[in-house]
Design an enzyme around this catalytic site. Structure first.
Site, PDB file in Angstrom:
ATOM      1  N   CYS A 128       1.020 -13.269   7.440  1.00 40.25           N
ATOM      2  CA  CYS A 128      -0.198 -12.473   7.238  1.00 40.25           C
ATOM      3  C   CYS A 128      -1.395 -13.320   6.812  1.00 40.25           C
ATOM      4  O   CYS A 128      -2.512 -13.139   7.296  1.00 40.25           O
ATOM      5  CB  CYS A 128       0.062 -11.373   6.212  1.00 40.25           C
ATOM      6  SG  CYS A 128       1.055 -11.914   4.815  1.00 40.25           S
ATOM      7  N   HIS A 241      -5.152  -8.899   1.700  1.00 44.71           N
ATOM      8  CA  HIS A 241      -5.186 -10.254   1.150  1.00 44.71           C
ATOM      9  C   HIS A 241      -6.626 -10.773   1.211  1.00 44.71           C
ATOM     10  O   HIS A 241      -7.329 -10.543   2.194  1.00 44.71           O
ATOM     11  CB  HIS A 241      -4.342 -11.220   1.984  1.00 44.71           C
ATOM     12  CG  HIS A 241      -2.862 -10.972   1.943  1.00 44.71           C
ATOM     13  ND1 HIS A 241      -2.256 -10.125   1.036  1.00 44.71           N
ATOM     14  CD2 HIS A 241      -1.860 -11.500   2.698  1.00 44.71           C
ATOM     15  CE1 HIS A 241      -0.937 -10.140   1.253  1.00 44.71           C
ATOM     16  NE2 HIS A 241      -0.677 -10.959   2.256  1.00 44.71           N
TER      17      HIS A 241
END
Ligand code: A2P
Length: 346
Positions: A128, A241
């Site tokens: 990710c 994130h």
């Protein structure tokens, strides 16, 4: 023509988002099947207005499935993906199990879709943190060649799966009720804390997550001249994130030029106006498809440097959406087929 698609790990945080993304994007599957462990067999997961009954994953389930998107952990992928490919089912795998395998393309559709042409049955979805970084770095690398990347991440607990989400929730509740929070998933408390530790430590004292960013970036750009160094931290945020990224380029790019290039880049949204307090933040990017970039400025400590702040939904672009985009690209290129069914059985 029929197209049967399976989601493996369908009860997990990413698996559920995969089903949602397939439905939202009207992926042209004639049938969608949901798989998880024996623990969940018979339970239901939502798919649009409907529900799918979860089936137990076994080695022999892949006959008649054309495409399987896996997000059930590295062990499950290592064990079951070869059986899928052997049955002629193309695998898009979200785990780390196959990413560095030379037989498997590692693909971000905005960056290196052409790598899919050589696939042999298993395609890997990058980490990710790597995905959101390379989507933004791509146009800058094309324009000016990036020599070095220094990245620090601020990663959400959903990256650990449903159990990470539950741990943060539980610890926050425990602390507000003056109870000692129990650490089940992370080695230390994550609530109101920051852990400079994601995945396991390696011999060089980096974590595996940090080395994923280093190695995957080189593989995706197919360019070993890009040097990356990373520090990955877990923060008490549920979704999205954030990354502070510093790059040094061969040629000079001004902040203004970078802003223009990035505003034309596929999958990227520039959100950058310091005067209006505009910068991307995890709390405001949840559920969004684009990778957001802001705080674009020249690094005044070197000749050709830029600083960037990048935020994306780790469960979506960082996992489910990227995997579904790979599946869409496979369809577009007529690559939903396994040329040699024995490649991963040898
Ligand atoms: P289950 O719910 O039956 O345990 P997350 O990343 O959110 O923790 O989700 C992990 C996903 O992977 C879940 O859907 C989980 O199913 C699935 N999974 C874990 N181990 C296996 C296994 N051995 N076989 C099949 N699915 C598995």
């Amino acid at each position: 023509d029929t197209l049967t698609v399976a989601v493996v790990g369908a009860t997990g945080a990413v698996g559920r988002e995969m089903l949602k993304t397939l439905h939202e994007r009207q992926f042209p599957a004639t049938k969608v099947r949901a798989f998880a462990s024996a623990r969940s067999a018979g339970s239901k997961v939502p798919f649009g207005e409907e529900e799918l009954t979860v089936e137990e994953l076994k080695e022999d389930v892949f006959d008649g499935i054309d495409l399987a998107i896996f997000s059930a952990g590295g062990g499950t992928s290592a064990k079951f993906a070869p059986h899928a490919a052997h049955a002629g089912c193309v695998v898009v795998d979200n785990s780390a199990a196959w990413r560095m395998d030379e037989r498997c393309p590692l693909v971000v559709p905005e960056v290196n879709p052409e790598a899919l042409e050589e696939h042999q049955g298993i395609i890997a979805n990058p980490n990710c943190s790597t995905i959101q970084m390379v989507v933004v770095l791509k146009p800058l690398h094309d324009a000016a060649h990036i020599n070095r990347v220094v990245v620090s991440t601020y990663q959400a607990v959903s990256g650990t799966g449903q159990k990470g989400i539950e741990e943060l929730e539980r610890q926050v509740r425990d602390l507000f009720n003056a109870r000692d929070p129990e650490n089940k998933v992370y080695p230390y408390r994550i609530a109101f804390n920051v852990l400079p530790h994601i995945d396991v430590f390696l011999d060089n004292d980096y974590t595996k997550e940090e080395m994923k960013m280093v190695n995957e970036t080189v593989k995706i750009f197919d360019d070993p001249s890009i040097k990356v160094t990373a520090t990955c931290a877990r923060v008490p945020v549920f979704f999205c994130h954030a990354e502070s990224v510093n790059i040094e380029t061969e040629k000079k790019i001004t902040a203004k030029e970078a802003r223009i290039m990035l505003s034309q880049a596929p999958g990227v949204k520039v959100f950058d106006n310091p005067r209006e307090l505009m910068y991307p933040m995890p709390a405001y990017c949840i559920g969004d498809d684009p990778t957001f970039v802001g705080r674009i400025r020249e690094d005044e400590s070197i000749e050709n440097g830029l600083n960037l702040w990048i935020v994306a939904d780790n469960v979506r672009k960082g996992a489910a959406l990227n995997a579904v985009q790979i599946a869409e690209e496979l369809l577009k290129r007529d690559l939903v087929r396994v040329p040699d069914k024995n490649v991963f059985m040898r």
